[in-house]
Scaffold this motif. Structure first.
Motif, PDB file in Angstrom:
ATOM      1  N   LEU A  47       0.873  -1.315   0.050  1.00 29.27           N
ATOM      2  CA  LEU A  47       0.059  -0.010  -0.168  1.00 29.27           C
ATOM      3  C   LEU A  47       0.923   1.196   0.175  1.00 29.27           C
ATOM      4  O   LEU A  47       0.491   2.279  -0.769  1.00 29.27           O
ATOM      5  CB  LEU A  47      -0.866   0.045   1.179  1.00 29.27           C
ATOM      6  CG  LEU A  47      -2.247  -1.051   1.183  1.00 29.27           C
ATOM      7  CD1 LEU A  47      -2.680  -0.957   2.545  1.00 29.27           C
ATOM      8  CD2 LEU A  47      -2.910  -0.623   0.093  1.00 29.27           C
ATOM      9  N   LEU A  48       2.095   1.386   0.776  1.00 30.10           N
ATOM     10  CA  LEU A  48       2.828   2.319   0.869  1.00 30.10           C
ATOM     11  C   LEU A  48       3.410   2.604  -0.490  1.00 30.10           C
ATOM     12  O   LEU A  48       3.572   3.748  -0.872  1.00 30.10           O
ATOM     13  CB  LEU A  48       3.877   2.152   2.024  1.00 30.10           C
ATOM     14  CG  LEU A  48       3.468   2.251   3.313  1.00 30.10           C
ATOM     15  CD1 LEU A  48       4.238   2.123   4.407  1.00 30.10           C
ATOM     16  CD2 LEU A  48       2.748   3.623   3.696  1.00 30.10           C
ATOM     17  N   VAL A  49       4.042   1.606  -1.051  1.00 28.66           N
ATOM     18  CA  VAL A  49       4.917   1.841  -2.194  1.00 28.66           C
ATOM     19  C   VAL A  49       3.890   2.279  -3.263  1.00 28.66           C
ATOM     20  O   VAL A  49       4.651   3.167  -4.198  1.00 28.66           O
ATOM     21  CB  VAL A  49       5.597   0.333  -2.543  1.00 28.66           C
ATOM     22  CG1 VAL A  49       6.206   0.657  -3.950  1.00 28.66           C
ATOM     23  CG2 VAL A  49       6.948   0.228  -1.486  1.00 28.66           C
ATOM     24  N   PHE A  50       2.922   1.923  -3.457  1.00 30.51           N
ATOM     25  CA  PHE A  50       1.814   2.106  -4.528  1.00 30.51           C
ATOM     26  C   PHE A  50       1.180   3.322  -4.522  1.00 30.51           C
ATOM     27  O   PHE A  50       0.705   3.788  -5.528  1.00 30.51           O
ATOM     28  CB  PHE A  50       1.235   0.620  -5.020  1.00 30.51           C
ATOM     29  CG  PHE A  50       2.024  -0.155  -5.800  1.00 30.51           C
ATOM     30  CD1 PHE A  50       2.414  -0.253  -7.024  1.00 30.51           C
ATOM     31  CD2 PHE A  50       2.665  -1.310  -5.097  1.00 30.51           C
ATOM     32  CE1 PHE A  50       3.241  -1.170  -7.632  1.00 30.51           C
ATOM     33  CE2 PHE A  50       3.378  -2.230  -5.611  1.00 30.51           C
ATOM     34  CZ  PHE A  50       3.622  -2.015  -6.884  1.00 30.51           C
ATOM     35  N   LEU A  51       0.837   3.752  -3.249  1.00 29.62           N
ATOM     36  CA  LEU A  51      -0.065   4.680  -2.963  1.00 29.62           C
ATOM     37  C   LEU A  51       0.768   6.140  -2.625  1.00 29.62           C
ATOM     38  O   LEU A  51       0.024   7.337  -2.796  1.00 29.62           O
ATOM     39  CB  LEU A  51      -1.231   4.551  -1.883  1.00 29.62           C
ATOM     40  CG  LEU A  51      -2.085   3.272  -2.006  1.00 29.62           C
ATOM     41  CD1 LEU A  51      -3.011   2.962  -1.083  1.00 29.62           C
ATOM     42  CD2 LEU A  51      -2.910   3.571  -3.444  1.00 29.62           C
ATOM     43  N   VAL A  52       1.804   6.060  -1.937  1.00 28.52           N
ATOM     44  CA  VAL A  52       2.451   7.337  -1.682  1.00 28.52           C
ATOM     45  C   VAL A  52       3.256   7.690  -2.903  1.00 28.52           C
ATOM     46  O   VAL A  52       4.259   6.819  -3.256  1.00 28.52           O
ATOM     47  CB  VAL A  52       3.303   7.157  -0.218  1.00 28.52           C
ATOM     48  CG1 VAL A  52       4.144   8.198   0.043  1.00 28.52           C
ATOM     49  CG2 VAL A  52       2.715   6.280   0.851  1.00 28.52           C
ATOM     50  N   PRO A  53       3.079   8.967  -3.300  1.00 31.29           N
ATOM     51  CA  PRO A  53       3.848   9.620  -4.263  1.00 31.29           C
ATOM     52  C   PRO A  53       5.329   9.540  -4.207  1.00 31.29           C
ATOM     53  O   PRO A  53       6.095   9.399  -4.946  1.00 31.29           O
ATOM     54  CB  PRO A  53       3.436  10.934  -4.615  1.00 31.29           C
ATOM     55  CG  PRO A  53       1.896  10.779  -3.890  1.00 31.29           C
ATOM     56  CD  PRO A  53       1.999   9.926  -2.804  1.00 31.29           C
ATOM     57  N   PHE A  54       5.901   9.450  -3.169  1.00 26.09           N
ATOM     58  CA  PHE A  54       7.169   9.838  -2.867  1.00 26.09           C
ATOM     59  C   PHE A  54       7.965   8.600  -3.312  1.00 26.09           C
ATOM     60  O   PHE A  54       9.131   8.889  -3.911  1.00 26.09           O
ATOM     61  CB  PHE A  54       7.474   9.808  -1.124  1.00 26.09           C
ATOM     62  CG  PHE A  54       9.304   9.745  -0.794  1.00 26.09           C
ATOM     63  CD1 PHE A  54       9.859  11.161  -0.822  1.00 26.09           C
ATOM     64  CD2 PHE A  54       9.597   8.525  -0.621  1.00 26.09           C
ATOM     65  CE1 PHE A  54      11.120  11.080  -0.497  1.00 26.09           C
ATOM     66  CE2 PHE A  54      10.902   8.521  -0.182  1.00 26.09           C
ATOM     67  CZ  PHE A  54      11.854   9.768  -0.130  1.00 26.09           C
ATOM     68  N   PHE A  55       7.567   7.460  -3.310  1.00 22.98           N
ATOM     69  CA  PHE A  55       8.195   6.351  -3.783  1.00 22.98           C
ATOM     70  C   PHE A  55       8.230   6.366  -5.255  1.00 22.98           C
ATOM     71  O   PHE A  55       9.485   5.948  -5.973  1.00 22.98           O
ATOM     72  CB  PHE A  55       7.841   5.042  -3.253  1.00 22.98           C
ATOM     73  CG  PHE A  55       7.843   4.691  -1.808  1.00 22.98           C
ATOM     74  CD1 PHE A  55       8.990   4.497  -1.312  1.00 22.98           C
ATOM     75  CD2 PHE A  55       6.694   5.179  -1.025  1.00 22.98           C
ATOM     76  CE1 PHE A  55       9.136   4.179   0.092  1.00 22.98           C
ATOM     77  CE2 PHE A  55       6.708   4.801   0.358  1.00 22.98           C
ATOM     78  CZ  PHE A  55       7.997   4.498   0.961  1.00 22.98           C
ATOM     79  N   ALA A  56       7.346   6.807  -6.073  1.00 22.01           N
ATOM     80  CA  ALA A  56       7.262   6.731  -7.285  1.00 22.01           C
ATOM     81  C   ALA A  56       8.076   7.676  -8.029  1.00 22.01           C
ATOM     82  O   ALA A  56       9.128   7.543  -8.969  1.00 22.01           O
ATOM     83  CB  ALA A  56       5.932   7.102  -8.057  1.00 22.01           C
ATOM     84  N   HIS A  57       8.436   8.841  -7.188  1.00 20.15           N
ATOM     85  CA  HIS A  57       9.363   9.925  -7.454  1.00 20.15           C
ATOM     86  C   HIS A  57      10.677   9.597  -7.323  1.00 20.15           C
ATOM     87  O   HIS A  57      11.563  10.308  -7.665  1.00 20.15           O
ATOM     88  CB  HIS A  57       8.916  11.405  -6.532  1.00 20.15           C
ATOM     89  CG  HIS A  57       7.667  11.860  -6.986  1.00 20.15           C
ATOM     90  ND1 HIS A  57       7.038  12.640  -6.170  1.00 20.15           N
ATOM     91  CD2 HIS A  57       6.957  11.692  -7.956  1.00 20.15           C
ATOM     92  CE1 HIS A  57       5.886  13.053  -6.896  1.00 20.15           C
ATOM     93  NE2 HIS A  57       5.827  12.494  -7.981  1.00 20.15           N
ATOM     94  N   HIS A  58      11.374   8.744  -6.467  1.00 18.19           N
ATOM     95  CA  HIS A  58      12.386   8.116  -6.134  1.00 18.19           C
ATOM     96  C   HIS A  58      12.753   6.442  -6.644  1.00 18.19           C
ATOM     97  O   HIS A  58      13.427   5.787  -5.960  1.00 18.19           O
ATOM     98  CB  HIS A  58      12.838   7.998  -4.760  1.00 18.19           C
ATOM     99  CG  HIS A  58      12.765   9.552  -4.117  1.00 18.19           C
ATOM    100  ND1 HIS A  58      11.675  10.306  -3.864  1.00 18.19           N
ATOM    101  CD2 HIS A  58      13.806  10.299  -3.834  1.00 18.19           C
ATOM    102  CE1 HIS A  58      12.190  11.607  -3.618  1.00 18.19           C
ATOM    103  NE2 HIS A  58      13.298  11.559  -3.507  1.00 18.19           N
ATOM    104  N   ASP A  59      12.146   6.414  -8.005  1.00 16.53           N
ATOM    105  CA  ASP A  59      12.324   4.885  -8.596  1.00 16.53           C
ATOM    106  C   ASP A  59      11.923   3.771  -7.377  1.00 16.53           C
ATOM    107  O   ASP A  59      12.841   2.925  -7.629  1.00 16.53           O
ATOM    108  CB  ASP A  59      13.743   5.034  -9.069  1.00 16.53           C
ATOM    109  CG  ASP A  59      14.090   3.987  -9.822  1.00 16.53           C
ATOM    110  OD1 ASP A  59      13.202   3.393 -10.628  1.00 16.53           O
ATOM    111  OD2 ASP A  59      15.131   3.576  -9.668  1.00 16.53           O
ATOM    112  N   MET A  60      10.910   3.926  -6.761  1.00 17.55           N
ATOM    113  CA  MET A  60      10.668   2.814  -6.055  1.00 17.55           C
ATOM    114  C   MET A  60       9.292   2.413  -6.212  1.00 17.55           C
ATOM    115  O   MET A  60       8.454   2.383  -4.942  1.00 17.55           O
ATOM    116  CB  MET A  60      10.928   3.270  -4.367  1.00 17.55           C
ATOM    117  CG  MET A  60      12.387   3.149  -4.144  1.00 17.55           C
ATOM    118  SD  MET A  60      12.804   3.411  -2.337  1.00 17.55           S
ATOM    119  CE  MET A  60      11.763   1.730  -1.775  1.00 17.55           C
TER     120      MET A  60
END
Length: 402
Positions: free
Chosen positions: A102-115
Motif C-alpha cells: 500500500l505504501l509503495v503504490f499509494l505514496v507518491p514519494f516512492f514513485a518519485h524516487h524510482d521505488m
C-alpha cells in the motif's frame, strides 16, 4: 589475476581487522558486519578504488551470500514453522507485505524516487536472520523467550521475501512461475528424501560417506557443498534467484539432520564466517555508490523510517496481541521488534535482480543497500539498549509499600 589477488588480499585484511576494532569499542555497539560494509565502501571503486569488483570477487561474494542463506535456512526448525509462534510469524509477515504494498503504490514519494515496483515492496518486509544469528549468539539470546521470538518472526521475515522474489520478480506468466516453483520444490523434496533412503538401504557407499565424514575425504562437508552448489545452479537454470537455492539447501540440511551435527556446523561456520561471508559484506560495501547515497539522503532516511513502520510496528503489535501464549514484557517486545527490522542480504539480492531487469536504477539500489547497512547497525544498537533496560529492571527489587 593480479587485480583479483590484490583485491582479495585487501578484503581479507579488512576481514581480520574488523573484529579487532569491534572488540575494542566500549560496549561493542557496532557489529562486525557494519564495519565490513563501511571499509568496503571506503576502499571500493567509488571512493579510494583499492578494491576492484572483478568477476572473481563477484563470484566469491555470491558464494558468501549463498553460505549466509545456507546457514539461515539451517537455523530454521521445521516444527517452528507449523507451531503457534510460526503461524503468528507468517501472519505478521503477510500484514507487513500488505502494508508495504500500500505504501509503495499509494505514496507518491516512492514513485518519485524510482521505488514503485515489487522489488521496493519486498525490501521493506525483510529480516536478516542469517546476519542476526551471530549477534544473538554473541549476546547470549539463543534459547531464550526473546531469542525464540526473534527466530520465529525472523524466519518468515527471511523466507517470505525469498519466496516473494521468486513469484513477484519473475518475468514469466503466473502459471509458468508456479510450474517452475513446483519442479524446484519436487527436486528439493527428492534431495531431502535421498539420505533417508540411503540410510535405510545401508550399503557400502552410505557406510563410506559416514565413516569418512571427519577424515581427509570430508565426505559430509563435500556433500553439503554439492547440495548448495547444485541447488544454486538449478535455481539459475530455472531463472530463479540463487538465494532461493541456498536457503532451500540449508532447510534441507536441517530436515536431514534435525538434531544437527556439531562437527559439520563448525566446518560450515569456519568456511562461511572465516572466508566467504566477510567477502560478501566487503564487496557489498564496495558496490555502494557513496556519492549517489550522499546525493539522495532523503531516500535513505525515509527508507529506514519505512522499515521501522512496516516491519517493527507489526512485529511489536503481534507480540503484544500474542501475550497470553508468549508473554513478553514491554522492553522484550521492543527488543524483538528492533532485531526483526535488521535488513541487508535480501535487499542486496532484490536490488541486484531489479537493476539487472532494468526496473531500478543503480543509484537507488545503492541507497537501499546503504539503508540496509544502517539498519544492521541501528537496530541491534536499539535492541541492545532495550535489552539492558530490561536487565536493569529485572535486577531492581520491587519496593514494598510502607
Amino acid at each position: 589475476m593480479t587485480h583479483d589477488l590484490i583485491s582479495l588480499t585487501i578484503i581479507m585484511a579488512v576481514a581480520v581487522i574488523c573484529p579487532v576494532i569491534a572488540e575494542r569499542i566500549p560496549g561493542k555497539p557496532i557489529p562486525q558486519t557494519v564495519l565490513l560494509l563501511a571499509f568496503g565502501a571506503i576502499l571500493g571503486p567509488h571512493v579510494l578504488n583499492r578494491i576492484w569488483l572483478t568477476d572473481a570477487t563477484d563470484l566469491l561474494s555470491e558464494l558468501g551470500l549463498a553460505f549466509l542463506f545456507l546457514l539461515a535456512g539451517y537455523e530454521i526448525e521445521p516444527k517452528q514453522l507449523g507451531g503457534h509462534q510460526g503461524r503468528v510469524g507468517l501472519l505478521t509477515w503477510a500484514v507487513t507485505l500488505a502494508i508495504a504494498w500500500l505504501l509503495v503504490f499509494l505514496v507518491p514519494f516512492f514513485a518519485h524516487h524510482d521505488m514503485n515496483g515489487a522489488a521496493a515492496v519486498i525490501t521493506l518486509t525483510t529480516t536478516a536472520l542469517g546476519t542476526l544469528m551471530p549477534i544473538l549468539k554473541e549476546r547470549s539470546l539463543e534459547d531464550t523467550p526473546v531469542g525464540d521470538a526473534i527466530i520465529s518472526y525472523g524466519t518468515w521475515g527471511e523466507l517470505g521475501p525469498v519466496l516473494a522474489m521468486a513469484v513477484l520478480l519473475s518475468t514469466r506468466s503466473g502459471w509458468q512461475t508456479m510450474l517452475v516453483l513446483g519442479l524446484f520444490t519436487a527436486i528439493c523434496i527428492a534431495a531431502a528424501l535421498a539420505p533417508h533412503i540411503a540410510r535405510r538401504a545401508g550399503g557400502w557407499l552410505y557406510r563410506f560417506f559416514t565413516a569418512n565424514a571427519n577424515t581427509s575425504s570430508q565426505t559430509l562437508m563435500r556433500l553439503t557443498v554439492l547440495l548448495l552448489i547444485a541447488l544454486i545452479t538449478i535455481s539459475r537454470l530455472f531463472d530463479l534467484d540463487a538465494v532461493l537455492g541456498a536457503f532451500a539447501a540449508g532447510f534441507i540440511l536441517r530436515i536431514v539432520m534435525p538434531k544437527g551435527v556439531e562437527t559439520l556446523e563448525t566446518k560450515l561456520e569456519g568456511v562461511a564466517y572465516g572466508f566467504l561471508i566477510p567477502v560478501f559484506f566487503v564487496v557489498s560495501g564496495a558496490s555502494i555508490d557513496v556519492h549517489a547515497v550522499a546525493g539522495n539522503p532523503l531516500l535513505l532516511v525515509v527508507f529506514i523510517i519505512m522499515l521501522i513502520l512496516v516491519r517493527a510496528v507489526p512485529v511489536f503489535v503481534a507480540t503484544t496481541l500474542d501475550a497470553k501464549k508468549n508473554p513478553l514484557d514491554l522492553m522484550d517486545r521492543l527488543t524483538v521488534a528492533a532485531y526483526c527490522t535488521t535488513a541487508l542480504p535480501v535487499i542486496v539480492a532484490v536490488t541486484s535482480v531489479a537493476v539487472g531487469a532494468g526496473t531500478m536504477q543503480e543509484d537507488t539500489a545503492s541507497t537501499l543497500v546503504a539503508a540496509g547497512a544502517v539498519s544492521v547497525f541501528l537496530m541491534p544498537l536499539i535492541a541492545g539498549v532495550t535489552g539492558r533496560i530490561r536487565k536493569r529492571q529485572a535486577a531492581t527489587p520491587p519496593t514494598s509499600a510502607s
